[in-house]
Design a protein around this motif. Structure first.
Motif, PDB file in Angstrom:
ATOM      1  N   VAL A   1      74.630 -11.142  16.053  1.00  0.00           N
ATOM      2  CA  VAL A   1      73.761 -10.460  17.022  1.00  0.00           C
ATOM      3  C   VAL A   1      74.481  -9.249  17.602  1.00  0.00           C
ATOM      4  N   GLN A   2      75.732  -9.423  18.015  1.00  0.00           N
ATOM      5  CA  GLN A   2      76.493  -8.300  18.556  1.00  0.00           C
ATOM      6  C   GLN A   2      76.658  -7.202  17.510  1.00  0.00           C
ATOM      7  N   ALA A   3      76.876  -7.587  16.239  1.00  0.00           N
ATOM      8  CA  ALA A   3      77.053  -6.598  15.179  1.00  0.00           C
ATOM      9  C   ALA A   3      75.816  -5.721  15.026  1.00  0.00           C
ATOM     10  N   ILE A   4      74.628  -6.349  15.042  1.00  0.00           N
ATOM     11  CA  ILE A   4      73.381  -5.592  14.889  1.00  0.00           C
ATOM     12  C   ILE A   4      73.160  -4.671  16.084  1.00  0.00           C
ATOM     13  N   LEU A   5      73.416  -5.197  17.279  1.00  0.00           N
ATOM     14  CA  LEU A   5      73.245  -4.370  18.489  1.00  0.00           C
ATOM     15  C   LEU A   5      74.247  -3.214  18.502  1.00  0.00           C
TER      16      LEU A   5
ATOM     17  N   GLN B   1      66.451 -14.443  17.363  1.00  0.00           N
ATOM     18  CA  GLN B   1      67.251 -14.310  18.580  1.00  0.00           C
ATOM     19  C   GLN B   1      66.568 -13.361  19.564  1.00  0.00           C
ATOM     20  N   LYS B   2      66.564 -13.745  20.828  1.00  0.00           N
ATOM     21  CA  LYS B   2      65.866 -12.971  21.852  1.00  0.00           C
ATOM     22  C   LYS B   2      66.359 -11.531  21.934  1.00  0.00           C
ATOM     23  N   GLU B   3      67.681 -11.335  21.804  1.00  0.00           N
ATOM     24  CA  GLU B   3      68.247  -9.987  21.945  1.00  0.00           C
ATOM     25  C   GLU B   3      67.828  -9.050  20.813  1.00  0.00           C
ATOM     26  N   LEU B   4      67.335  -9.614  19.704  1.00  0.00           N
ATOM     27  CA  LEU B   4      67.002  -8.784  18.550  1.00  0.00           C
ATOM     28  C   LEU B   4      65.506  -8.508  18.429  1.00  0.00           C
ATOM     29  N   GLN B   5      64.730  -8.963  19.397  1.00  0.00           N
ATOM     30  CA  GLN B   5      63.299  -8.708  19.356  1.00  0.00           C
ATOM     31  C   GLN B   5      63.029  -7.203  19.388  1.00  0.00           C
ATOM     32  N   GLY B   6      62.171  -6.747  18.479  1.00  0.00           N
ATOM     33  CA  GLY B   6      61.840  -5.322  18.429  1.00  0.00           C
ATOM     34  C   GLY B   6      62.703  -4.528  17.468  1.00  0.00           C
ATOM     35  N   ILE B   7      63.763  -5.156  16.928  1.00  0.00           N
ATOM     36  CA  ILE B   7      64.626  -4.476  15.956  1.00  0.00           C
ATOM     37  C   ILE B   7      64.123  -4.785  14.548  1.00  0.00           C
ATOM     38  N   ILE B   8      64.022  -3.765  13.731  1.00  0.00           N
ATOM     39  CA  ILE B   8      63.528  -3.945  12.364  1.00  0.00           C
ATOM     40  C   ILE B   8      64.528  -4.780  11.571  1.00  0.00           C
ATOM     41  N   PRO B   9      64.094  -5.916  10.997  1.00  0.00           N
ATOM     42  CA  PRO B   9      65.019  -6.775  10.247  1.00  0.00           C
ATOM     43  C   PRO B   9      65.578  -6.065   9.009  1.00  0.00           C
TER      44      PRO B   9
END
Length: 333
Positions: A162-166, A193-201
């Motif tokens: 998650v941190q890597a994607i953010l 994961q809640k923190e990744l909502q709205g990010i294109i997979p």
């Protein structure tokens, strides 16, 4: 009755710290069994940068498996080491880059992914200027600045996928979208994961392309958690950000090693190791093996040499997971 003739075979096991697992103990037993059936005089040498997996044990796991070595240039059962060299020797001979340590002190335990990522991006954009620099060669002491202004190819290790994607999104926000990639495992649960909502997979295919572009293309930043620890060889990496919190010296050594390939093996003259709180880094870079175990080692003439990559057999390097039967077939061949 004619005397039995043995065919000598020297087998080396790369990433030999994996030999401590149950599967690879079975593989070593299979090699021993082959000695009789093929009339082989077998010698096994393990190669690893991280022999001590459990530092609290009186005898390390590796020493329980590799039971013979060389001591004072004589075969011995008192040590499992045939040859040991320090980082300083490898740097002096050009096999490893000269390491420079840069400490980032404006972090604190338990801070959010967002705050930590802001610190990482800021450090990268500043090219580490005005940060305290120490030469990894303890004989040379501190330095005022880094010898080369550019960071070169940079690998950043963080705590989670998650941190890597953010973090990749943070780099994209400052105009480095085309320069930054990810080296993480991908599954469906990650995008819940809640923190990744709205990010294109992204997909595994996207990750493979990022790694390839980092190796041979235009990307200069690669963010990972543990995918790059083993099974990948990119000698031109010059900078490693150690933003993953761990006290495990094996993991730290593997992370540091991504940036230490020297000129003699197609790497770089210097390497920058950016420390975000791994306080064992000094110990790892300054450790010198016991001189009595640091023998010059020459291969004995007449031996057939075979290779066993324990890291690869474990599924590293993108090879996939092999069954025990497939592993034994490789050894018998």
């Amino acid at each position: 009755m004619a005397e039995k003739t043995f065919r000598p075979m020297l087998t080396y096991a790369d990433e030999a710290h994996h030999a401590t697992s149950k599967n690879y103990k079975n593989i070593l037993r299979a090699l021993e069994d082959l000695k009789e059936s093929k009339n082989i005089r077998l010698h096994i040498i393990g190669l690893t940068a991280t022999p001590k997996l459990k530092e609290t044990r009186l005898a390390t796991d590796i020493e329980r498996i590799f039971t013979h070595g060389v001591e004072n240039n004589t075969a011995s059962t008192n040590t499992c080491y045939a040859c040991r060299v320090s980082i300083h020797e490898l740097v002096a001979n050009g096999f490893l880059s000269k390491p420079y340590l840069v400490r980032i002190n404006d972090t604190y335990e338990g801070e959010s992914n967002k705050r930590m990522n802001e610190v990482i991006v800021s450090a990268y954009l500043s090219k580490l200027k005005d940060k305290p620099v120490e030469c990894g060669d303890t004989s040379e002491g501190n330095e005022d600045s880094l010898p080369i202004d550019e960071l070169g190819k940079t690998v950043i290790f963080v705590n989670s996928r998650v941190q890597a994607i953010l973090l990749k999104n943070e780099f994209e926000a400052v105009g480095l979208k085309e320069k930054c990639g990810l080296a993480i495992s991908i599954d469906k649960t990650l995008w819940q994961q809640k923190e990744l909502q709205g990010i294109i997979p992204i997909t595994d295919k996207d990750v493979s392309k990022d790694i390839e572009d980092f190796k041979h293309g235009t990307k200069t930043i690669l963010i990972s958690v543990d995918m790059l620890l083993e099974g990948i060889d990119i000698p031109t990496i010059q900078t490693v950000f150690l933003a993953r919190k761990t006290e495990n010296s094996k993991l730290i050594t593997q992370m540091v090693g991504r940036g230490l390939r020297g000129l003699k093996v197609g790497g770089t003259e210097v390497a920058y190791l950016v420390d975000f709180g791994n306080n064992k880094l000094d110990k790892i870079l300054s450790e010198t093996p016991d001189a009595s175990k640091n023998n010059a080692f020459d291969l004995i003439g007449g031996y057939e040499i075979t290779g066993t990559d324990f890291g690869g057999l474990g599924g590293g390097g993108g090879r996939g997971t092999l069954s025990d039967d497939e592993k034994f077939d490789m050894l018998r061949d």
